[in-house]
Design a protein around this motif. Structure first.
Motif, PDB file in Angstrom:
ATOM      1  N   PHE A   1       0.834  -1.204   0.000  1.00 33.48           N
ATOM      2  CA  PHE A   1       0.000   0.000   0.000  1.00 33.48           C
ATOM      3  C   PHE A   1       0.869   1.255   0.000  1.00 33.48           C
ATOM      4  CE2 PHE A   1      -2.471   3.180   2.548  1.00 33.48           C
ATOM      5  CZ  PHE A   1      -3.359   3.510   1.536  1.00 33.48           C
ATOM      6  N   PHE A   2       1.899   1.252   0.825  1.00 34.35           N
ATOM      7  CA  PHE A   2       2.830   2.381   0.876  1.00 34.35           C
ATOM      8  C   PHE A   2       3.448   2.617  -0.503  1.00 34.35           C
ATOM      9  CE2 PHE A   2       6.939   4.362   1.483  1.00 34.35           C
ATOM     10  CZ  PHE A   2       6.737   5.293   2.492  1.00 34.35           C
ATOM     11  N   ASP A   3       3.855   1.533  -1.155  1.00 35.05           N
ATOM     12  CA  ASP A   3       4.505   1.659  -2.458  1.00 35.05           C
ATOM     13  C   ASP A   3       3.547   2.147  -3.534  1.00 35.05           C
ATOM     14  OD1 ASP A   3       6.806   0.819  -1.239  1.00 35.05           O
ATOM     15  OD2 ASP A   3       6.730  -1.238  -2.025  1.00 35.05           O
ATOM     16  N   ILE A   4       2.249   1.815  -3.409  1.00 36.47           N
ATOM     17  CA  ILE A   4       1.253   2.317  -4.350  1.00 36.47           C
ATOM     18  C   ILE A   4       1.206   3.846  -4.290  1.00 36.47           C
ATOM     19  CG2 ILE A   4      -1.245   2.522  -4.735  1.00 36.47           C
ATOM     20  CD1 ILE A   4      -1.460  -0.469  -4.056  1.00 36.47           C
ATOM     21  N   ILE A   5       1.206   4.386  -3.075  1.00 40.77           N
ATOM     22  CA  ILE A   5       1.134   5.841  -2.905  1.00 40.77           C
ATOM     23  C   ILE A   5       2.397   6.514  -3.439  1.00 40.77           C
ATOM     24  CG2 ILE A   5       1.057   7.689  -1.182  1.00 40.77           C
ATOM     25  CD1 ILE A   5      -0.751   5.868   0.484  1.00 40.77           C
ATOM     26  N   VAL A   6       3.554   5.976  -3.071  1.00 41.69           N
ATOM     27  CA  VAL A   6       4.810   6.569  -3.526  1.00 41.69           C
ATOM     28  C   VAL A   6       4.905   6.511  -5.048  1.00 41.69           C
ATOM     29  CG1 VAL A   6       7.318   6.347  -3.494  1.00 41.69           C
ATOM     30  CG2 VAL A   6       6.018   6.133  -1.364  1.00 41.69           C
ATOM     31  N   SER A   7       4.532   5.382  -5.632  1.00 45.92           N
ATOM     32  CA  SER A   7       4.581   5.238  -7.082  1.00 45.92           C
ATOM     33  C   SER A   7       3.630   6.228  -7.761  1.00 45.92           C
ATOM     34  CB  SER A   7       4.223   3.805  -7.468  1.00 45.92           C
ATOM     35  OG  SER A   7       4.204   3.644  -8.861  1.00 45.92           O
ATOM     36  N   TYR A   8       2.468   6.417  -7.183  1.00 44.18           N
ATOM     37  CA  TYR A   8       1.495   7.377  -7.728  1.00 44.18           C
ATOM     38  C   TYR A   8       2.072   8.793  -7.723  1.00 44.18           C
ATOM     39  CZ  TYR A   8      -2.792  10.178  -8.028  1.00 44.18           C
ATOM     40  OH  TYR A   8      -3.758  11.096  -8.391  1.00 44.18           O
ATOM     41  N   CYS A   9       2.685   9.159  -6.615  1.00 39.72           N
ATOM     42  CA  CYS A   9       3.276  10.497  -6.531  1.00 39.72           C
ATOM     43  C   CYS A   9       4.431  10.645  -7.519  1.00 39.72           C
ATOM     44  CB  CYS A   9       3.758  10.773  -5.112  1.00 39.72           C
ATOM     45  SG  CYS A   9       2.420  10.902  -3.889  1.00 39.72           S
ATOM     46  N   LEU A  10       5.289   9.641  -7.596  1.00 38.82           N
ATOM     47  CA  LEU A  10       6.415   9.711  -8.531  1.00 38.82           C
ATOM     48  C   LEU A  10       5.919   9.834  -9.969  1.00 38.82           C
ATOM     49  CD1 LEU A  10       8.795   7.008  -6.997  1.00 38.82           C
ATOM     50  CD2 LEU A  10       9.121   9.499  -6.989  1.00 38.82           C
ATOM     51  N   GLY A  11       4.791   9.204 -10.261  1.00 41.64           N
ATOM     52  CA  GLY A  11       4.222   9.294 -11.596  1.00 41.64           C
ATOM     53  C   GLY A  11       3.750  10.684 -11.945  1.00 41.64           C
ATOM     54  N   HIS A  12       3.574  11.519 -10.922  1.00 41.68           N
ATOM     55  CA  HIS A  12       3.158  12.905 -11.148  1.00 41.68           C
ATOM     56  C   HIS A  12       4.287  13.889 -10.850  1.00 41.68           C
ATOM     57  CE1 HIS A  12      -0.788  10.935 -11.047  1.00 41.68           C
ATOM     58  NE2 HIS A  12      -1.168  11.937 -11.840  1.00 41.68           N
ATOM     59  N   GLY A  13       5.526  13.370 -10.846  1.00 42.66           N
ATOM     60  CA  GLY A  13       6.685  14.242 -10.839  1.00 42.66           C
ATOM     61  C   GLY A  13       7.247  14.619  -9.495  1.00 42.66           C
ATOM     62  N   PHE A  14       6.837  13.937  -8.420  1.00 42.07           N
ATOM     63  CA  PHE A  14       7.392  14.289  -7.109  1.00 42.07           C
ATOM     64  C   PHE A  14       7.397  13.068  -6.189  1.00 42.07           C
ATOM     65  CE2 PHE A  14       2.871  14.692  -6.499  1.00 42.07           C
ATOM     66  CZ  PHE A  14       2.640  14.333  -5.181  1.00 42.07           C
ATOM     67  N   SER A  15       8.250  13.156  -5.181  1.00 43.79           N
ATOM     68  CA  SER A  15       8.285  12.147  -4.127  1.00 43.79           C
ATOM     69  C   SER A  15       7.585  12.722  -2.899  1.00 43.79           C
ATOM     70  CB  SER A  15       9.729  11.786  -3.782  1.00 43.79           C
ATOM     71  OG  SER A  15       9.765  10.828  -2.741  1.00 43.79           O
ATOM     72  N   PRO A  16       6.659  11.988  -2.278  1.00 44.89           N
ATOM     73  CA  PRO A  16       5.928  12.560  -1.151  1.00 44.89           C
ATOM     74  C   PRO A  16       6.849  12.900   0.025  1.00 44.89           C
ATOM     75  CG  PRO A  16       5.540  10.193  -1.289  1.00 44.89           C
ATOM     76  CD  PRO A  16       6.266  10.580  -2.535  1.00 44.89           C
ATOM     77  N   ARG A  17       6.655  14.101   0.558  1.00 45.65           N
ATOM     78  CA  ARG A  17       7.468  14.555   1.694  1.00 45.65           C
ATOM     79  C   ARG A  17       6.747  14.133   2.978  1.00 45.65           C
ATOM     80  NH1 ARG A  17       7.690  19.522   4.516  1.00 45.65           N
ATOM     81  NH2 ARG A  17       6.210  20.446   3.035  1.00 45.65           N
ATOM     82  N   ILE A  18       7.134  12.968   3.485  1.00 43.56           N
ATOM     83  CA  ILE A  18       6.458  12.398   4.652  1.00 43.56           C
ATOM     84  C   ILE A  18       7.018  13.040   5.916  1.00 43.56           C
ATOM     85  CG2 ILE A  18       5.920  10.269   5.904  1.00 43.56           C
ATOM     86  CD1 ILE A  18       6.482   8.786   3.219  1.00 43.56           C
TER      87      ILE A  18
END
Length: 297
Positions: free
Chosen positions: A204-221
């Protein structure tokens, strides 16, 4: 002593009728065959059960005692046979069930209710765990079946799909994004994120990170929460935004607004997991019930 149940049933028929011919007709056997069963029972017990010295058939003192006890013996024997059959069919015993929080608030109660209605003598022990903990407990034999999210099957644990939910964006109620009907995922690039620890649900964590990377950024947790209540509380406090399965919007936590994301959105799967080597009929019934209810939903 080797009592046969058919002999006890024959005895009860004769004791009730006090007449061998009528008892034979009641049991649909010949009188000589019935008499033979009674003699065999008397030989086993070492005493006469009927007084045949007069023209009428009467119970002896030992016969009267057996007449009181035999129905209980037959009842317990039938109950034991029923329990053995139910156990073979997965209808009795203990089934330990794990579930993620969202499933406990959605499909899990319906599954439990359906299983309990079909198998009222099957004990269900239910506890809440994150996906990673369930997979470990299943492999170790501490859980029999689990409701998990975005899990990957392992050598020990099989995972089957139930339903999928889209991701939503959870933002503080006073956040500028809260006023829009939807959220452009690119607008989250500079936002602080509140998420689950990866150890509690890697897929689940990787789904979110991959989604964000697909839109040009890495989530700032900036902060993590070990359960959904903590995470949504952190969002309500303004510490960050979060991406969560759509079901959590039904919780309606104060201070949090859930919004759809623009464009193609990942679907987060709710699944059922069980040990590959488990041949328990109870587990099979639970899995089948979960799949049927998910399909109906």
């Amino acid at each position: 002593m080797d009592l046969e149940l058919r002999q006890l049933r024959a005895f009860l028929a004769v004791a009730s009728e006090l007449h061998f011919s009528r008892a034979a007709r009641r049991l649909h056997v010949s009188q000589p065959a019935l008499s033979q069963q009674i003699r065999a029972l008397e030989k086993t017990l070492g005493t006469a059960l009927f007084d045949r010295s007069s023209r009428a058939t009467e119970l002896t003192a030992a016969g009267r005692v057996l007449f009181e006890a035999a129905p209980r013996v037959l009842s317990e024997a039938e109950r034991a046979q029923s329990l053995v059959t139910q156990a073979a069919n997965g209808a009795v015993g203990l089934l330990t069930v794990g579930s993620v929080g969202t499933a406990l608030a959605s499909i899990t109660p319906r599954i439990l209710r359906s299983v309990r209605a079909a198998f009222p003598d099957l004990q269900l022990e239910v506890s809440q765990h994150d996906t990673s903990a369930q997979l470990v407990a299943l492999a170790d034999g501490r859980l029999d079946v689990g409701l998990v999210r975005a899990a990957q099957p392992t050598d020990a644990v099989a995972v089957e799909h139930l339903v999928s939910e889209p991701l939503l964006c959870a933002v503080p109620a006073d956040h500028p994004l809260a006023v829009g009907p939807t959220v452009d995922p690119r607008s989250l690039a500079d936002e602080p994120f509140v998420l689950w620890p990866r150890a509690l649900g890697r897929a689940f964590f990787d789904i979110i990170v991959s989604y964000c990377l697909g839109h040009g950024f890495s989530p700032r947790i900036v902060v993590e929460g070990a359960d959904i209540e903590t995470q949504l509380g952190l969002v309500a406090a303004g510490l960050g935004v979060s991406l969560q399965p759509s079901y959590y919007a039904n919780l309606r936590p104060p201070g949090v607004v859930f919004l759809p994301l623009d464009g193609e959105v990942p679907q987060v799967a709710l699944q059922i997991a069980y040990r590959r080597t488990d041949r328990s009929p109870a587990v099979a019934h639970f899995v089948a019930t979960a799949k049927e209810l998910a399909e109906a939903a």
